[in-house]
Design a protein around this motif. Structure first.
Motif, PDB file in Angstrom:
ATOM      1  N   ILE A 175       0.914  -1.616   0.301  1.00  8.41           N
ATOM      2  CA  ILE A 175       0.051   0.054   0.304  1.00  8.41           C
ATOM      3  C   ILE A 175       0.684   1.140  -0.046  1.00  8.41           C
ATOM      4  CG2 ILE A 175      -1.482   1.780   1.776  1.00  8.41           C
ATOM      5  CD1 ILE A 175      -2.766  -1.202   2.722  1.00  8.41           C
ATOM      6  N   ALA A 176       1.901   1.365   0.748  1.00  5.57           N
ATOM      7  CA  ALA A 176       2.906   2.567   1.106  1.00  5.57           C
ATOM      8  C   ALA A 176       3.604   2.293  -0.741  1.00  5.57           C
ATOM      9  CB  ALA A 176       3.788   2.201   1.899  1.00  5.57           C
ATOM     10  N   LEU A 177       4.166   1.608  -1.427  1.00 10.57           N
ATOM     11  CA  LEU A 177       4.427   1.561  -2.330  1.00 10.57           C
ATOM     12  C   LEU A 177       3.428   2.152  -3.662  1.00 10.57           C
ATOM     13  CD1 LEU A 177       6.694  -1.311  -4.352  1.00 10.57           C
ATOM     14  CD2 LEU A 177       4.866  -0.064  -5.237  1.00 10.57           C
ATOM     15  N   ILE A 178       1.780   1.797  -3.299  1.00 12.91           N
ATOM     16  CA  ILE A 178       1.343   2.072  -4.344  1.00 12.91           C
ATOM     17  C   ILE A 178       1.147   3.979  -4.788  1.00 12.91           C
ATOM     18  CG2 ILE A 178      -1.547   2.620  -5.297  1.00 12.91           C
ATOM     19  CD1 ILE A 178      -1.228  -0.942  -4.461  1.00 12.91           C
ATOM     20  N   LYS A 179       0.523   4.813  -2.782  1.00 13.63           N
ATOM     21  CA  LYS A 179       0.824   5.001  -2.983  1.00 13.63           C
ATOM     22  C   LYS A 179       2.341   6.586  -2.983  1.00 13.63           C
ATOM     23  CE  LYS A 179      -1.038   5.177   1.492  1.00 13.63           C
ATOM     24  NZ  LYS A 179      -1.138   4.570   2.981  1.00 13.63           N
ATOM     25  N   ASN A 180       3.418   5.480  -3.119  1.00 10.84           N
ATOM     26  CA  ASN A 180       4.530   5.748  -3.320  1.00 10.84           C
ATOM     27  C   ASN A 180       5.429   7.032  -5.056  1.00 10.84           C
ATOM     28  OD1 ASN A 180       5.058   6.968  -0.715  1.00 10.84           O
ATOM     29  ND2 ASN A 180       6.491   4.921  -0.261  1.00 10.84           N
ATOM     30  N   THR A 181       4.240   6.010  -5.461  1.00  9.19           N
ATOM     31  CA  THR A 181       4.938   5.824  -7.172  1.00  9.19           C
ATOM     32  C   THR A 181       4.295   7.667  -7.638  1.00  9.19           C
ATOM     33  OG1 THR A 181       2.369   5.612  -8.039  1.00  9.19           O
ATOM     34  CG2 THR A 181       3.483   3.806  -7.926  1.00  9.19           C
ATOM     35  N   THR A 182       3.884   7.913  -6.574  1.00 11.83           N
ATOM     36  CA  THR A 182       3.569   9.628  -6.663  1.00 11.83           C
ATOM     37  C   THR A 182       4.137  10.202  -6.889  1.00 11.83           C
ATOM     38  OG1 THR A 182       3.259  10.215  -4.730  1.00 11.83           O
ATOM     39  CG2 THR A 182       1.390   9.838  -6.094  1.00 11.83           C
ATOM     40  N   VAL A 183       6.096   9.296  -6.354  1.00  7.67           N
ATOM     41  CA  VAL A 183       7.282  10.304  -6.514  1.00  7.67           C
ATOM     42  C   VAL A 183       7.848  10.018  -7.777  1.00  7.67           C
ATOM     43  CG1 VAL A 183       9.347  10.911  -5.487  1.00  7.67           C
ATOM     44  CG2 VAL A 183       7.617   9.548  -4.114  1.00  7.67           C
ATOM     45  N   ALA A 184       7.317   8.929  -9.088  1.00  5.36           N
ATOM     46  CA  ALA A 184       7.811   8.604 -10.375  1.00  5.36           C
ATOM     47  C   ALA A 184       7.907   9.843 -11.410  1.00  5.36           C
ATOM     48  CB  ALA A 184       7.123   7.423 -11.001  1.00  5.36           C
TER      49      ALA A 184
END
Length: 233
Positions: A168-177
């Motif tokens: 879940i943290a990974l999904i939200k952190n995709t915004t950094v891309a």
């Protein structure tokens, strides 16, 4: 409420919101696989009987976990691609930059989240009774065989909940891309805010709902799986 529906309809007709969220899902899926592979290797190193392997695993986890994700993603683009010339896509392709940026973002997300996956798996390994490892050794299994056949299958089942939190943290952190030009959801949101500030609340609401639609079922599935597959001792 009718005004918001009209704003949503206008935004959908003006921008390709679905494609942006599909890119977010693609980033999440590929990075989840990458972080699981790297994280499993690091977790095995962390519980290895060889001191140098344990030290290398601990160094990776402590270094990566305390490094900002944005720094890692930007390094993948400026350091690996622009400085060292590493490309992960066909340079002759007309979509080279888009493909290369996407893959570099996947690499950065995988490396970063592998540290959290490794710690989640290590917690799962700790739930396996010591007697099972001793029994594996008593029948002649080496460390690698005991991990692969006896310990890791139980560790994965015991670590479903923390692994799910990492996903879940990974999904939200995709915004950094979006920092290196990947056209995922947050990149489109920034474009909308820049060119459609008159409907800024609708833009925020649209992307908040989009992420809730992705993350909420993921959380429900993880909760179900952790209860269904929990090891009864």
């Amino acid at each position: 409420m009718g005004d918001y529906w009209a704003d949503f309809s206008e935004l959908f007709s003006q921008y390709n919101v679905i494609a942006a969220f599909l890119t977010t899902l693609e980033l999440s899926g590929l990075a989840a696989v990458g972080s699981l592979v790297i994280g499993t290797v690091i977790a095995v190193m962390r519980v290895s009987p060889v001191p140098s392997m344990r030290a290398a695993g601990a160094f990776y986890v402590n270094t990566i976990r305390n490094t900002p994700l944005t720094l890692i993603i930007v390094f993948c683009s400026l350091g690996l691609f622009y400085t060292m010339g590493l490309s992960l896509a066909d340079r002759e392709s007309p979509t080279f930059l888009d493909d290369n940026n996407l893959r570099l973002a996947v690499l950065g997300l995988s490396v970063y989240h592998a540290a959290f996956v490794a710690e989640a798996l290590r917690s799962g390994v700790n739930t396996v009774p010591t007697g099972q490892a001793e029994a594996a050794r008593s029948i002649g299994l080496g460390f690698g065989q005991a991990m692969r056949i006896v310990i890791l299958p139980q560790a994965f089942r015991g670590a479903i909940a923390p692994l799910g939190n990492a996903l879940i943290a990974l999904i939200k952190n995709t915004t950094v891309a979006s920092a290196i030009g990947v056209a995922e959801a947050s990149a489109l949101m920034k474009t909308m805010i820049e060119f459609r500030p008159d409907v800024i609340f609708a833009v925020f609401l649209l992307f908040a709902l989009g992420f809730v639609i992705i993350v909420l079922p993921t959380g429900v599935l993880i909760t179900w799986a952790s209860r269904r597959l929990a090891v009864q001792r």
